[in-house]
Scaffold this motif. Structure first.
Motif, PDB file in Angstrom:
ATOM      1  N   THR A   1      -3.394  10.114  -7.523  1.00 47.16           N
ATOM      2  CA  THR A   1      -2.727   8.969  -6.911  1.00 47.16           C
ATOM      3  C   THR A   1      -2.808   9.085  -5.399  1.00 47.16           C
ATOM      4  OG1 THR A   1      -0.657   7.698  -6.834  1.00 47.16           O
ATOM      5  CG2 THR A   1      -0.469  10.093  -6.858  1.00 47.16           C
ATOM      6  N   TRP A   2      -2.723   7.940  -4.738  1.00 44.25           N
ATOM      7  CA  TRP A   2      -2.774   7.892  -3.282  1.00 44.25           C
ATOM      8  C   TRP A   2      -1.387   7.565  -2.734  1.00 44.25           C
ATOM      9  CZ3 TRP A   2      -7.428   8.941  -0.911  1.00 44.25           C
ATOM     10  CH2 TRP A   2      -8.569   8.884  -1.724  1.00 44.25           C
ATOM     11  N   HIS A   3      -1.170   7.957  -1.502  1.00 44.73           N
ATOM     12  CA  HIS A   3       0.084   7.639  -0.827  1.00 44.73           C
ATOM     13  C   HIS A   3       0.234   6.121  -0.738  1.00 44.73           C
ATOM     14  CE1 HIS A   3       3.323   7.628   2.062  1.00 44.73           C
ATOM     15  NE2 HIS A   3       3.364   8.949   2.070  1.00 44.73           N
ATOM     16  N   ASP A   4       1.410   5.618  -1.075  1.00 41.79           N
ATOM     17  CA  ASP A   4       1.616   4.170  -1.154  1.00 41.79           C
ATOM     18  C   ASP A   4       1.755   3.493   0.203  1.00 41.79           C
ATOM     19  OD1 ASP A   4       1.475   4.125  -3.890  1.00 41.79           O
ATOM     20  OD2 ASP A   4       3.629   4.343  -4.181  1.00 41.79           O
ATOM     21  N   THR A   5       2.245   4.224   1.206  1.00 47.03           N
ATOM     22  CA  THR A   5       2.594   3.567   2.470  1.00 47.03           C
ATOM     23  C   THR A   5       1.785   4.056   3.667  1.00 47.03           C
ATOM     24  OG1 THR A   5       4.364   5.194   2.847  1.00 47.03           O
ATOM     25  CG2 THR A   5       4.951   3.161   1.684  1.00 47.03           C
ATOM     26  N   ASP A   6       0.787   4.896   3.452  1.00 47.95           N
ATOM     27  CA  ASP A   6      -0.031   5.387   4.561  1.00 47.95           C
ATOM     28  C   ASP A   6      -0.905   4.249   5.086  1.00 47.95           C
ATOM     29  OD1 ASP A   6      -1.789   6.620   6.299  1.00 47.95           O
ATOM     30  OD2 ASP A   6      -2.067   8.388   5.040  1.00 47.95           O
TER      31      ASP A   6
END
Length: 221
Positions: free
Chosen positions: A168-173
């Protein structure tokens, strides 16, 4: 590993678990963790199949490199080292520490680096390098061709893997805000540029430091 730490780690296998920190029982526990593959098959069978595919691909590329000799074994080895360096830096540099792999039956570096990710790099770059070499492109264009071929392999892998929560990737970067089927465009840019630069330096260093009659021939010395 003590019972408390073991129970803490087992929670990582439960979907939806949110942990504020990871606890380790010494350096060895931080460096590598082996777990029951049947647990992973229960929760993420597609992930186990994906891991097996890349482990098999890594083995096949290794056999190909050894059978054909020359500089191909060096190409295979340097893709491994390249991948280890890239992944390790990503985990410690705050500006690019924005993705997390799901847990696997064999994982390294504080539960961050799955085994199959190590051999993913030769599967991507080694195969792309061989394919680009077959096209007999000019010296300046071959690295870019390798980069584009790596992206072609990666597109399907990234989209499917994110969909099945293989990572998963960071949601807010903000650096990875723009996405394609939830895969940041920067991911494709990363693979293209890093593979191209890797290819350039791999062949450039041969010309500078080695004595050989061709880019795939080993040093005469």
């Amino acid at each position: 590993m003590n019972e408390t730490t073991n129970e803490f780690y087992e929670n990582l296998f439960t979907p939806g678990t949110a942990l504020s920190e990871l606890k380790f029982d010494g350096f060895c526990d931080w460096f590598v963790r082996l777990s029951d593959v049947s647990v992973h098959w229960e929760y993420q069978p597609s992930y186990v199949l994906s891991q097996c595919s890349y482990l098999l691909g890594g083995l096949i590329t290794f056999i190909h490199a050894c059978n054909h000799g020359g500089r191909l074994p060096y190409l295979w080895l340097t893709t491994i080292l390249h991948g280890l360096a890239v992944e390790s830096i990503s985990y410690i540099h705050p500006d690019i520490d924005n993705f997390w792999h799901s847990q696997t039956f064999l994982i390294f570096l504080g539960r961050r680096l799955p085994l199959h990710i190590i051999v993913l790099y030769p599967v991507f770059i080694y195969n792309s390098s061989i394919a680009a070499a077959k096209a007999r492109l000019s010296k300046w264009s071959e690295p870019f061709a390798v980069g584009l071929l790596v992206v072609l392999i990666d597109i399907a892998y990234d989209i499917v893997s994110v969909n099945f929560l293989h990572w998963t990737w960071h949601d807010t970067d903000p650096n990875i805000y723009d996405r394609h089927y939830w895969v940041p465009w920067n991911s494709y840019y990363f693979h293209a540029t890093f593979a191209a630069s890797f290819t350039f330096w791999f062949h450039f260093t041969r010309e500078v430091f080695c004595e050989s009659d061709g880019k795939w021939l080993a040093d005469k010395r």
